[in-house]
Design an enzyme around this catalytic site. Structure first.
Site, mmCIF file in Angstrom:
data_model
loop_
_atom_site.group_PDB
_atom_site.id
_atom_site.type_symbol
_atom_site.label_atom_id
_atom_site.label_comp_id
_atom_site.label_asym_id
_atom_site.label_seq_id
_atom_site.Cartn_x
_atom_site.Cartn_y
_atom_site.Cartn_z
ATOM 1 N N LYS A 169 -3.150 25.756 4.357
ATOM 2 C CA LYS A 169 -2.375 26.165 5.537
ATOM 3 C C LYS A 169 -2.753 25.176 6.643
ATOM 4 C CE LYS A 169 -2.167 27.948 9.186
ATOM 5 N NZ LYS A 169 -1.674 27.270 10.424
ATOM 6 N N GLU A 244 -16.314 23.794 9.161
ATOM 7 C CA GLU A 244 -16.565 22.641 10.032
ATOM 8 C C GLU A 244 -15.999 23.015 11.390
ATOM 9 O OE1 GLU A 244 -18.310 20.126 9.248
ATOM 10 O OE2 GLU A 244 -18.364 20.274 7.073
ATOM 11 N N CYS A 278 -14.220 16.549 16.944
ATOM 12 C CA CYS A 278 -15.291 17.546 16.959
ATOM 13 C C CYS A 278 -16.657 16.901 17.136
ATOM 14 C CB CYS A 278 -15.258 18.311 15.656
ATOM 15 S SG CYS A 278 -15.132 17.217 14.241
ATOM 16 N N GLU A 375 -17.031 22.975 24.569
ATOM 17 C CA GLU A 375 -16.296 21.854 23.985
ATOM 18 C C GLU A 375 -14.973 21.693 24.732
ATOM 19 O OE1 GLU A 375 -14.509 22.417 20.055
ATOM 20 O OE2 GLU A 375 -15.370 20.486 19.501
HETATM 21 P P1 NAP Z 1 -8.142 26.282 15.610
HETATM 22 O O1 NAP Z 1 -7.332 26.860 16.678
HETATM 23 O O2 NAP Z 1 -9.397 26.951 15.224
HETATM 24 O O3 NAP Z 1 -7.180 26.140 14.348
HETATM 25 C C1 NAP Z 1 -7.581 25.561 13.127
HETATM 26 C C2 NAP Z 1 -6.709 26.100 12.009
HETATM 27 O O4 NAP Z 1 -6.911 27.511 11.880
HETATM 28 C C3 NAP Z 1 -5.212 25.917 12.237
HETATM 29 O O5 NAP Z 1 -4.580 25.706 11.000
HETATM 30 C C4 NAP Z 1 -4.831 27.267 12.814
HETATM 31 O O6 NAP Z 1 -3.444 27.556 12.663
HETATM 32 C C5 NAP Z 1 -5.672 28.196 11.991
HETATM 33 N N1 NAP Z 1 -5.934 29.498 12.591
HETATM 34 C C6 NAP Z 1 -5.887 29.845 13.907
HETATM 35 N N2 NAP Z 1 -6.186 31.140 14.061
HETATM 36 C C7 NAP Z 1 -6.439 31.634 12.816
HETATM 37 C C8 NAP Z 1 -6.805 32.917 12.313
HETATM 38 N N3 NAP Z 1 -6.986 33.954 13.119
HETATM 39 N N4 NAP Z 1 -6.972 33.053 10.977
HETATM 40 C C9 NAP Z 1 -6.817 32.006 10.154
HETATM 41 N N5 NAP Z 1 -6.458 30.769 10.575
HETATM 42 C C10 NAP Z 1 -6.284 30.584 11.889
HETATM 43 O O7 NAP Z 1 -8.565 24.793 15.936
HETATM 44 P P2 NAP Z 1 -7.607 23.649 16.451
HETATM 45 O O8 NAP Z 1 -7.218 23.983 17.829
HETATM 46 O O9 NAP Z 1 -6.544 23.361 15.470
HETATM 47 O O10 NAP Z 1 -8.609 22.386 16.362
HETATM 48 C C11 NAP Z 1 -9.565 22.111 17.306
HETATM 49 C C12 NAP Z 1 -10.930 22.645 16.912
HETATM 50 O O11 NAP Z 1 -11.305 22.207 15.605
HETATM 51 C C13 NAP Z 1 -12.045 22.147 17.788
HETATM 52 O O12 NAP Z 1 -12.899 23.194 18.153
HETATM 53 C C14 NAP Z 1 -12.779 21.139 16.932
HETATM 54 O O13 NAP Z 1 -14.108 20.932 17.279
HETATM 55 C C15 NAP Z 1 -12.636 21.706 15.598
HETATM 56 N N6 NAP Z 1 -12.771 20.666 14.585
HETATM 57 C C16 NAP Z 1 -13.927 20.597 13.852
HETATM 58 C C17 NAP Z 1 -14.097 19.592 12.922
HETATM 59 C C18 NAP Z 1 -15.343 19.473 12.106
HETATM 60 O O14 NAP Z 1 -15.286 18.799 11.099
HETATM 61 N N7 NAP Z 1 -16.442 20.088 12.484
HETATM 62 C C19 NAP Z 1 -13.087 18.673 12.721
HETATM 63 C C20 NAP Z 1 -11.936 18.763 13.492
HETATM 64 C C21 NAP Z 1 -11.785 19.774 14.412
HETATM 65 P P3 NAP Z 1 -2.412 27.224 13.854
HETATM 66 O O15 NAP Z 1 -2.444 25.774 14.032
HETATM 67 O O16 NAP Z 1 -1.142 27.750 13.317
HETATM 68 O O17 NAP Z 1 -2.918 27.954 15.063
#
Ligand code: NAP
Ligand code: MG
Length: 467
Positions: A169, A244, A278, A375
């Site tokens: 997804k 992650e 991240c 962050e």
């Molecule tokens: P996010 O809001 O947590 O979303 C990540 C994924 O989870 C998306 O596919 C999102 O779908 C889905 N999602 C959201 N709410 C969910 C729920 N309740 N249940 C299941 N899935 C759900 O993060 P983002 O805004 O896309 O990305 C930014 C964040 O990712 C930052 O905090 C960054 O640090 C972190 N990140 C970490 C790494 C690492 O390797 N440590 C790498 C990259 C990014 P939708 O898009 O449809 O909302």
């Protein structure tokens, strides 16, 4: 362009859903496509297909699974220009950066894992028993938008090699890269059901998939906030989690080190991908008596950085992913000012079309300010002065995160400081990370490791056959 197709059981199927999610070009704010929100019954179908495909895939020889991944690699390699253009279109990252830092990176990491897998023992005799490492089953992969290809690749390659089957997804901001990747995977001719992809909202489609009783493992990359919710949901059926999550990574400059190198690292952290990484090194610690010279070097560094149209070769800083993200970044900048940090440069939106924000550097930042603890996920760096090395290390570790870090200084001293940082990666001076070296976080930055053989390890169950 309406994309109402989902990839389930080896074919593209027309979704029955009537709900769609618009996809924007963040540099122009134009709607470039709409993707469908898969229904619960379609998620069920995807999970059922992955479940059905699992036993045969898990029984295949590793070399056979590897040969399917090699086909994916070849096709991705051939179609990389198309993938890069798609990433630029929906993510807003500059084409020059995207070609290398997004698409080529995926190819390099994929190849590295495929090379390493030959050195991995899936089976061994141990104290009279046979130890077998094998897949978990049909697993859920939920990915973010900031590396829309590689966040999928980092799960797909090790998870499939390990014998699992997948339901992916992708992030709703960048589903087009994911759909294109699914096309590439289809072209590679994997057995049906081994790879499935459903688009849809995180909380609905993602939440439903993650909670599915037939899913034993969730591999999630995204925010710590969503990760925390998944952790709770996973406890109901004791699912394994690979996570992650976010970061707030420190860069410590030690007296006598190469200050230009330290400034280069700190500024690349907010330039590359507009700081939406991240592992970005966004807390820059310098000795108090080096603060002025550091500020001058930062200003000189940022003077000629081109911001704007991500399709242009000369552009170094493109657009942030969304209006929501831009507003969040601008609100943090206001918060920083209100808390008493001083702006060295930047701080504003650029233009009124597209989500562009200037590279922004604060000084006089205290490590307990909101901008130094939370962050921001945008082009904002915090310059923090320190008196003693002990204080620098203590502040560097004083965060709920623990993803990455860096030390620039005389090599032996820098290596000693690196050992004291509570983070999954620490870069010392010019050190370059091999694509075989693990990535992942301590503390609230996650659980488990991705990349190379350490990445494969997390996708394996361990069975002992006692004879
Ligand atoms: P996010 O809001 O947590 O979303 C990540 C994924 O989870 C998306 O596919 C999102 O779908 C889905 N999602 C959201 N709410 C969910 C729920 N309740 N249940 C299941 N899935 C759900 O993060 P983002 O805004 O896309 O990305 C930014 C964040 O990712 C930052 O905090 C960054 O640090 C972190 N990140 C970490 C790494 C690492 O390797 N440590 C790498 C990259 C990014 P939708 O898009 O449809 O909302
Ligand atoms: Mg989000």
């Amino acid at each position: 362009m309406k994309k109402n197709q989902l990839y389930i059981n080896g074919q593209w199927i027309n979704s029955e859903s009537e709900e769609f999610i618009p996809v924007l070009n963040p540099a122009t704010e134009e709607v470039i496509a709409e993707v469908v929100k898969a229904t619960e019954s379609e998620v069920d179908q995807a999970v059922a297909a992955a479940k059905e495909a699992f036993p045969a895939w898990n029984q295949l020889a590793v070399s056979e699974r590897k040969s399917f991944l090699e086909k994916i690699y070849e096709i991705l390699d051939r179609r990389q220009a198309e993938v890069a253009a798609t990433v630029v279109l929906e993510l807003g990252s500059p084409i020059g950066f995207t070609r290398g830092g997004q698409v080529k990176l995926s190819l390099v990491e994929m190849k590295a894992t495929l090379e390493e897998i030959d050195n991995f023992k899936f089976e061994e005799e141990y104290h009279g028993s046979t130890i077998i490492k094998e897949g978990f089953g049909p697993i859920a992969c939920i990915t973010p938008w900031n590396w829309p290809l590689n966040q999928i690749q980092r799960k797909l390659t090790p998870a499939l090699l390990a014998g699992n089957t997948l339901v992916v997804k992708p992030a709703s901001n960048t589903p087009l890269t994911a759909l294109l990747f699914a096309e590439i995977i289809h072209e590679a001719g994997l057995p049906k059901g081994v790879f499935n992809l459903v688009t849809g909202s995180g909380s609905e489609t993602g939440g439903y998939l993650a909670a599915h009783p037939d899913i034993p493992l969730i591999s999630f990359t995204g925010s710590t906030e969503v990760g925390r919710g998944l952790y709770e949901a996973a406890s109901k059926s004791i699912k394994k989690l690979i996570m992650e999550l976010g970061g707030k990574s420190p860069l410590i400059y030690l007296p006598g080190g190469d200050l230009d190198l330290a400034v280069d690292k700190a500024m690349q952290a907010i330039i590359n991908n507009q700081g939406q990484s991240c592992s970005a090194l966004t807390r820059f610690f310098v000795p108090k008596d080096q603060l002025e010279v550091t500020k001058e070097k930062i200003l000189a560094y940022l003077k000629d950085i081109t911001l704007g149209d991500p399709t242009k070769e000369e552009t170094k800083i493109g657009a942030l992913i969304s209006k929501e993200q831009m507003d969040k970044v601008l609100a943090y900048i206001e918060k920083g000012k209100a808390e008493g940090a001083k702006l060295l440069t930047g701080g504003n939106r650029v233009g009124d079309k597209g989500f562009f924000v200037e590279p922004t550097v604060f000084y006089d930042v205290k490590n307990d300010m909101t901008i130094a603890q939370e962050e921001i996920f945008g082009p904002v760096s915090c310059l923090i002065a320190y008196d003693s090395l002990e204080e620098a290390i203590e502040m560097a570790n004083d965060t709920t995160y623990g993803l990455s870090g860096a030390v620039v200084g005389p090599q032996e001293e820098a290596l000693a400081v690196a050992r004291q940082l509570r983070t999954g990666n620490v870069f010392v001076n010019e050190g370059i990370k091999s694509a075989k070296v693990p990535f992942g976080g301590y503390k609230e930055s996650g659980l488990g490791r991705e990349v190379g053989l350490y990445g494969v390890e997390d996708y394996l169950e361990v069975k002992a056959i006692i004879k």
